[in-house]
Design a protein around this motif. Structure first.
Motif, PDB file in Angstrom:
ATOM      1  N   CYS A 122       0.850  -1.192   0.000  1.00 36.85           N
ATOM      2  CA  CYS A 122       0.000   0.000   0.000  1.00 36.85           C
ATOM      3  C   CYS A 122       0.887   1.244   0.000  1.00 36.85           C
ATOM      4  CB  CYS A 122      -0.914  -0.002   1.219  1.00 36.85           C
ATOM      5  SG  CYS A 122      -2.135   1.333   1.214  1.00 36.85           S
ATOM      6  N   SER A 144       2.724   4.904  11.900  1.00 39.33           N
ATOM      7  CA  SER A 144       1.450   4.934  12.619  1.00 39.33           C
ATOM      8  C   SER A 144       0.992   6.377  12.762  1.00 39.33           C
ATOM      9  CB  SER A 144       1.599   4.288  14.006  1.00 39.33           C
ATOM     10  OG  SER A 144       0.347   4.178  14.656  1.00 39.33           O
ATOM     11  N   CYS A 201       2.756   3.072   2.852  1.00 38.27           N
ATOM     12  CA  CYS A 201       1.695   2.897   3.853  1.00 38.27           C
ATOM     13  C   CYS A 201       1.605   1.452   4.337  1.00 38.27           C
ATOM     14  CB  CYS A 201       0.354   3.341   3.275  1.00 38.27           C
ATOM     15  SG  CYS A 201       0.324   5.056   2.694  1.00 38.27           S
ATOM     16  N   ILE A 228       0.341  -1.593   4.629  1.00 38.60           N
ATOM     17  CA  ILE A 228      -0.802  -2.484   4.427  1.00 38.60           C
ATOM     18  C   ILE A 228      -2.074  -1.653   4.277  1.00 38.60           C
ATOM     19  CG2 ILE A 228      -2.173  -4.350   5.436  1.00 38.60           C
ATOM     20  CD1 ILE A 228       0.360  -5.225   6.930  1.00 38.60           C
ATOM     21  N   GLU A 229      -2.872  -1.991   3.295  1.00 34.34           N
ATOM     22  CA  GLU A 229      -4.085  -1.238   2.976  1.00 34.34           C
ATOM     23  C   GLU A 229      -5.090  -1.269   4.123  1.00 34.34           C
ATOM     24  OE1 GLU A 229      -6.986  -1.152  -0.902  1.00 34.34           O
ATOM     25  OE2 GLU A 229      -6.669  -3.088   0.069  1.00 34.34           O
ATOM     26  N   ASN A 230      -5.696  -0.108   4.388  1.00 33.95           N
ATOM     27  CA  ASN A 230      -6.860  -0.058   5.263  1.00 33.95           C
ATOM     28  C   ASN A 230      -7.779   1.064   4.790  1.00 33.95           C
ATOM     29  OD1 ASN A 230      -6.155   2.476   6.583  1.00 33.95           O
ATOM     30  ND2 ASN A 230      -4.649   1.328   7.785  1.00 33.95           N
ATOM     31  N   GLU A 231      -8.983   1.090   5.311  1.00 35.55           N
ATOM     32  CA  GLU A 231      -9.998   2.034   4.834  1.00 35.55           C
ATOM     33  C   GLU A 231      -9.569   3.479   5.054  1.00 35.55           C
ATOM     34  OE1 GLU A 231     -14.778   2.996   5.540  1.00 35.55           O
ATOM     35  OE2 GLU A 231     -13.815   1.282   6.511  1.00 35.55           O
ATOM     36  N   HIS A 232      -8.925   3.744   6.180  1.00 38.60           N
ATOM     37  CA  HIS A 232      -8.481   5.098   6.504  1.00 38.60           C
ATOM     38  C   HIS A 232      -7.510   5.615   5.439  1.00 38.60           C
ATOM     39  CE1 HIS A 232      -7.617   8.449   9.249  1.00 38.60           C
ATOM     40  NE2 HIS A 232      -6.334   8.251   9.021  1.00 38.60           N
ATOM     41  N   THR A 285      -6.971   4.338   2.287  1.00 32.59           N
ATOM     42  CA  THR A 285      -7.533   4.388   0.936  1.00 32.59           C
ATOM     43  C   THR A 285      -8.435   5.606   0.755  1.00 32.59           C
ATOM     44  OG1 THR A 285      -9.303   2.876   1.609  1.00 32.59           O
ATOM     45  CG2 THR A 285      -7.373   1.910   0.551  1.00 32.59           C
ATOM     46  N   SER A 286      -9.062   6.070   1.841  1.00 34.55           N
ATOM     47  CA  SER A 286      -9.892   7.271   1.740  1.00 34.55           C
ATOM     48  C   SER A 286      -9.049   8.504   1.422  1.00 34.55           C
ATOM     49  CB  SER A 286     -10.674   7.496   3.041  1.00 34.55           C
ATOM     50  OG  SER A 286      -9.826   7.946   4.088  1.00 34.55           O
ATOM     51  N   ASN A 335      -2.765   0.020  -3.669  1.00 36.20           N
ATOM     52  CA  ASN A 335      -1.813  -1.086  -3.703  1.00 36.20           C
ATOM     53  C   ASN A 335      -1.029  -1.091  -5.009  1.00 36.20           C
ATOM     54  OD1 ASN A 335      -2.374  -2.223  -1.186  1.00 36.20           O
ATOM     55  ND2 ASN A 335      -4.063  -3.450  -1.985  1.00 36.20           N
TER      56      ASN A 335
END
Length: 234
Positions: free
Chosen positions: A64, A158, A188, A190-194, A196-197, A202
């Motif tokens: 990501c 983080s 980043c 690993i992908e997460n919703e926060h 990607t918004s 990826n």
């Protein structure tokens, strides 16, 4: 079986040997010395493990990432930035930022940012590799993030928020600053919703490796100071 690292060497196996399940697990053991961490990041590897576990090293595929100039600012976030009075600083409160990132979240009492991990990144901060971003409101630290800068790449670790949208605003302002400085990519992990918004996406691990090969050796000439007008952020 994944290999255990030689405690007397900072070398890692080739990232192509990372397993598929769990995605990207490459090796275990070793330590969190500055030399090993710098080697790891330069190879596209990062540590991630829970307290009580051995140190685990990862290089997931896909990876990501976010190009700083491609930061996505939603209408609601744009409105929040314009309505919120805040200050952005870099490296003013590194210890406070990493401690805030390590604090339990509303959805979990666990944290992977152990005291050992915190000290490792404090050591990297002392050596000029690790940096923090702080968002202040009325003199209070309300959000921020930390990570590693090497060449024209920033490896995010983080972030935290104590007020609504604080981490998103801090990350957005920081992305604008990195773009101005000519940074090529934010890792980043690993992908997460926060993420990607905010525009993260990826890319294949091989493509991420190409970024490492191309931009790690470049040395940007700048001081760690936020010098963008807030109106230019949005």
């Amino acid at each position: 079986m994944i290999p255990w690292l030689d405690p007397h060497s900072t070398e890692f196996p080739p990232i192509s040997e990372a397993v598929d399940d769990p995605n990207g697990l490459l090796a275990a053991g070793g330590d969190l010395s500055p030399a090993r961490l710098i080697t790891a990041y330069s190879r596209g590897i990062f540590p991630w493990f829970n307290p009580g576990e051995p140190i685990l090293w990862w290089s997931p595929d896909p990876r990501c990432t976010l190009k700083p100039e491609k930061i996505h600012i939603s209408r609601s976030l744009r409105k929040a930035i314009r309505k919120t009075t805040f200050d952005i600083t870099f490296d003013r409160a590194f210890d406070e930022v990493i401690q805030a990132c390590a604090a339990p979240r509303a959805y979990s009492e666990d944290t992977w940012i152990s005291p050992e991990m915190q000290q490792a990144y404090k050591d990297l901060h002392t050596q000029g590799f690790a940096h923090s971003v702080e968002l202040w409101q009325d003199g209070e630290l309300c959000g921020g993030l930390y990570g590693i800068a090497m060449g024209r790449l920033f490896f995010g670790e983080s972030m935290f928020s104590r007020r609504t949208n604080a981490s998103k605003i801090a990350f957005t302002c920081f992305s604008r600053q990195l773009a101005k400085w000519g940074y090529a990519l934010i890792d980043c992990q690993i992908e997460n919703e926060h993420l990607t918004s905010l525009g993260a996406e990826n890319i294949p691990r091989q493509r991420f490796q190409q970024y490492l090969n191309e931009y790690l050796a470049e040395q940007p000439d700048h001081s760690w100071h936020f010098d963008i007008d807030i109106d230019d952020v949005v």
